[in-house]
Design an enzyme around this catalytic site. Structure first.
Site, PDB file in Angstrom:
ATOM      1  N   ASP A   1      43.125  51.325  24.018  1.00 57.64           N
ATOM      2  CA  ASP A   1      42.925  52.044  22.770  1.00 57.64           C
ATOM      3  C   ASP A   1      43.501  53.450  22.842  1.00 57.64           C
ATOM      4  O   ASP A   1      43.518  54.172  21.843  1.00 57.64           O
ATOM      5  CB  ASP A   1      41.452  52.059  22.349  1.00 57.64           C
TER       6      ASP A   1
ATOM      7  N   LYS B   1      38.334  44.535  27.430  1.00 60.01           N
ATOM      8  CA  LYS B   1      37.664  45.601  28.183  1.00 60.01           C
ATOM      9  C   LYS B   1      36.715  46.346  27.258  1.00 60.01           C
ATOM     10  O   LYS B   1      37.082  46.692  26.136  1.00 60.01           O
ATOM     11  CB  LYS B   1      38.666  46.583  28.795  1.00 60.01           C
TER      12      LYS B   1
ATOM     13  N   GLU C   1      37.008  55.620  35.870  1.00 62.00           N
ATOM     14  CA  GLU C   1      37.840  56.695  35.327  1.00 62.00           C
ATOM     15  C   GLU C   1      37.270  58.076  35.623  1.00 62.00           C
ATOM     16  O   GLU C   1      36.106  58.361  35.334  1.00 62.00           O
ATOM     17  CB  GLU C   1      38.026  56.536  33.810  1.00 62.00           C
TER      18      GLU C   1
END
Length: 257
Positions: free
Chosen positions: A44, A112, A181
Site C-alpha cells: 500500500d 498482508k 519494520e
C-alpha cells in the site's frame, strides 16, 4: 518453479536469505521477477507513488487494479498484496471478503495485514482457516501513522516485549511469514530466533530471514527515502537527464533525424 509459502519456511530452516521488493505495475514486476526476487509485495506504499501523503487513502479497488498488473508480469516470485486501511479492520467477514477478492481477482498468492493485537490475531486466524495465506506485519505499522508516527518502535522493554508477543501470536494464528519494520536489530534477532516462520526485515537489522525495501527507494526514484533504505542507483537523475536530452533534440529539430 514458482516460489510458495511453504518454500519460504523451508528456506528459513536451510538458512537461505529471502529477497523481497515492492512492485505496482507489470514492467517493474517483470524486471524484479527476472532478476530473481523471491517475494514481490504489492504494497500500500503505492499510495505515495500515486501522490498521497500516507498509505491511508488508497482503496481496495486501486490495489486490485495494480495487483492484477503485477501478477501478469510474474512467473516465479511469490506475490503478496497489502490489504489497505479499513478493508479488514471492521469485521472478520469484511476481511475475508477483501482478502478473497485479492486472491480470486488478481492471481496473487497471499495477503498482508498490519498489527498483532488480539482482534487482528482473531481475524488472521479466521482468514487462514478460510484457506487464505497471510503474512503478518509488526513494529512500525504505517496504517497507524496518526497514532504511532513513523518513528522506530520497540525501543523500550515494554514495547519490545509487546512486539515479541504479537509476533508469537501471529505465528500461532497461522501466518507463513512476518514483516518486522523499523525495530531495533537485537529485537528483530530475538523474534527471528523465536519463530519457526521467516521474518522479513525492513529497517530491522541484518538478522532477519530476509529483507524487503520499497523499489522506488532502491532505484532512487523517491523524493525522500526512510533512514533505513539504501539507494542502489539514481534513476530520478537518469530519467531527468534523458528527458532533458530528448526535449533539447526536439526543440533543436535534431530528433527525428
Amino acid at each position: 518453479m514458482p516460489v510458495t509459502t511453504q518454500q519460504l519456511i523451508q528456506w528459513k530452516q536451510q538458512g537461505r536469505s529471502i529477497v523481497a521488493l515492492t512492485a505496482w505495475d507489470y514492467t517493474i514486476a517483470q524486471i524484479l521477477d527476472a532478476a530473481g526476487v523471491d517475494l514481490i509485495l504489492v504494497g500500500d506504499s503505492m499510495a505515495v507513488m500515486l501522490g498521497y501523503k500516507t498509505t491511508l487513502p488508497i482503496t481496495l479497488e486501486e490495489m486490485l487494479h495494480h495487483a492484477k498488473a503485477v501478477c501478469r508480469g510474474v512467473q516465479r516470485a511469490l506475490v503478496v498484496v497489502d490489504l489497505p486501511f479499513l478493508t479488514y479492520q471492521e469485521s472478520i467477514p469484511q476481511a475475508i471478503n477483501s482478502a478473497g477478492r485479492i486472491l480470486k481477482e488478481t492471481g496473487a498468492q497471499a495477503v498482508k495485514l498490519e498489527g498483532g493485537y488480539p482482534a487482528m490475531v482473531e481475524t488472521i486466524t479466521r482468514l487462514v482457516q478460510a484457506g487464505i495465506p497471510v503474512m503478518g506485519h509488526v513494529g512500525l505499522t504505517p496504517q497507524s501513522v496518526h497514532q504511532l508516527g513513523l518513528r522506530q518502535q520497540g525501543k523500550t522493554q515494554e514495547t519490545a516485549q509487546r512486539i515479541l508477543n504479537e509476533a508469537i501470536a501471529l505465528e500461532q494464528a497461522g501466518v507463513f511469514s512476518i514483516v518486522l519494520e523499523h525495530i531495533p536489530a537485537d529485537l528483530a534477532m530475538q523474534i527471528t530466533q523465536k519463530l519457526s516462520i521467516p521474518t522479513i526485515g525492513i529497517g530491522a537489522g541484518s538478522h532477519c530471514d530476509g529483507q524487503v525495501l520499497v523499489t522506488s527507494d532502491v532505484l532512487g526514484l523517491s523524493e525522500r527515502q526512510p533512514p533505513f533504505a539504501k539507494v542502489y542507483t539514481n534513476l530520478r537523475a537518469t530519467i531527468t537527464k534523458a528527458v532533458q536530452d530528448y526535449a533539447a533534440e526536439v526543440r533543436d529539430r535534431q530528433f527525428p533525424e
